[in-house]
Design an enzyme around this catalytic site. Structure first.
Site, mmCIF file in Angstrom:
data_model
loop_
_atom_site.group_PDB
_atom_site.id
_atom_site.type_symbol
_atom_site.label_atom_id
_atom_site.label_comp_id
_atom_site.label_asym_id
_atom_site.label_seq_id
_atom_site.Cartn_x
_atom_site.Cartn_y
_atom_site.Cartn_z
ATOM 1 N N CYS A 1 11.990 4.689 -3.923
ATOM 2 C CA CYS A 1 12.653 3.808 -4.881
ATOM 3 C C CYS A 1 14.225 3.722 -4.689
ATOM 4 O O CYS A 1 14.771 5.062 -4.640
ATOM 5 C CB CYS A 1 12.130 4.287 -6.163
ATOM 6 S SG CYS A 1 12.844 3.305 -7.448
ATOM 7 N N LYS B 1 5.657 7.088 0.570
ATOM 8 C CA LYS B 1 6.186 5.893 0.566
ATOM 9 C C LYS B 1 7.896 6.034 0.923
ATOM 10 O O LYS B 1 8.396 6.702 -0.056
ATOM 11 C CB LYS B 1 6.295 4.987 -0.763
ATOM 12 C CG LYS B 1 6.361 3.555 -0.371
ATOM 13 C CD LYS B 1 5.849 2.646 -1.742
ATOM 14 C CE LYS B 1 6.266 1.390 -1.554
ATOM 15 N NZ LYS B 1 7.735 0.862 -1.487
#
Length: 334
Positions: free
Chosen positions: A103, A142
């Protein structure tokens, strides 16, 4: 293809974790159209999980059909990751844990979370090891390209994750500074496939329709595709993509006017009252981008004073609209 207790078909599809969007109600909406092969929660703050009652945390509400469901964790202290996973193991039945090293939002980076951790590979390895120590379930990560498009650095970082125990990696091939401004560099997904042939790799970025998913799979040879921004626009995109990959056909879309009512019903069922209208409005901002005058429609709906009036206004507006062919590409971010 399987990762311990998760069985994944070839060319599997995953719903990306998106803050404020991939809550239980939206996951149930996706599931109502046939679902995907792997669901992810929103980002879950490990500090909140440790210091609050997880059974009362609205971000941890699970649906009935959003399975298999992976919990995505964000933070930077390895000990908190271990404690958070231990609490989740005791109270929930997630099928795995995903660590957010990707992120790039400003607030997330200011805390030293998300993609900022890619500057600290040794700490990332400690975090992975801490999660592994608290569960026997699969651990995934991720990531983004990092802070530059550098093949050697990316491969070295992923090698660090693998050695620490990560079994699946999702790559969004943009740098932290790029956000969503430039096209995703799918060739970087190929780099991982070439260097780590036994690692399960999900490609993510600029998949706005079934045709894009097919191209990503063909060009990168990744094991599966994670779809993010197009999903709030078309919650049935996974059904369409599965059909297109299998038969080269895209089924007719549902009636647009039915979707907001269906979404509100699920939000009312799964989310606490204080979050309902806020989450509905956020999703609606995305969904209305299916239509050329979506921003105007959104403004018109917001003028209505009551929820019933908003839903009626949506029915009136959307009764005149038809869904355009893919790609379902949002033109605004929020």
């Amino acid at each position: 293809m399987s990762i311990k207790n998760i069985t994944l078909e070839k060319n599997f599809l995953a719903l990306a974790p998106m803050a404020g969007l991939t809550h239980a109600a939206f996951r149930e909406l996706v599931a109502s159209f046939g679902g995907c092969d792997l669901f992810f929660t929103e980002m879950l703050n490990v500090r909140a999980i440790v210091h609050q009652n997880p059974e009362k945390d609205p971000y941890l509400i699970c649906g009935k059909n959003d399975r298999p469901l992976v919990a995505q964790l964000v933070g930077r202290e390895p000990e908190l990751f271990a404690q958070a996973v231990a609490r989740l193991e005791a109270n929930f039945s997630f099928c795995g844990y995903d660590i957010n090293f990707g992120c790039s939002r400003g607030a997330i980076q200011r805390y030293g979370w998300g993609v900022s951790l890619m500057k600290e590979p040794a700490l990332c390895a400690e975090i992975v090891a801490a999660v592994r120590s608290a569960t026997q379930k699969p651990v995934s990560a991720k990531i983004r390209s990092g802070f530059e498009h550098n093949r050697e650095k990316l491969i070295s970082f992923v090698e660090t994750l693998i050695q620490a125990g990560v079994q699946l990696v999702t790559l969004h091939p943009r740098t932290a500074e790029e956000g969503f401004r430039r096209p995703a560099r799918w060739e970087e997904i190929s780099w991982l496939k070439e260097n780590f042939p036994s690692l399960k790799i999900l490609g993510n970025g600029d998949v706005f329709g079934p045709q894009d998913a097919q191209k990503m799979l063909a060009q990168t040879r990744c094991h599966g595709v994670m779809i993010g921004r197009a999903a709030p626009l078309r919650p049935w995109i996974f059904r369409d993509t599965k059909s297109y990959l299998a038969k080269g056909e895209i089924p007719p879309g549902p009636s647009p006017q039915e979707i907001p009512t269906k979404m509100w019903e699920l939000i009312s069922q799964y989310l606490p009252e204080e979050l309902r209208e806020k989450r509905f409005e956020l999703w609606l901002f995305w969904f209305l981008q299916n239509f050329p005058f979506g921003l105007h429609y959104f403004s018109e709906v917001k003028k209505e004073k009551t929820l019933a009036a908003k839903l009626e206004k949506l029915r009136q507006i959307l009764s005149r609209e038809r869904l355009r062919p893919y790609p379902a590409r949002p033109y605004l971010l929020r």
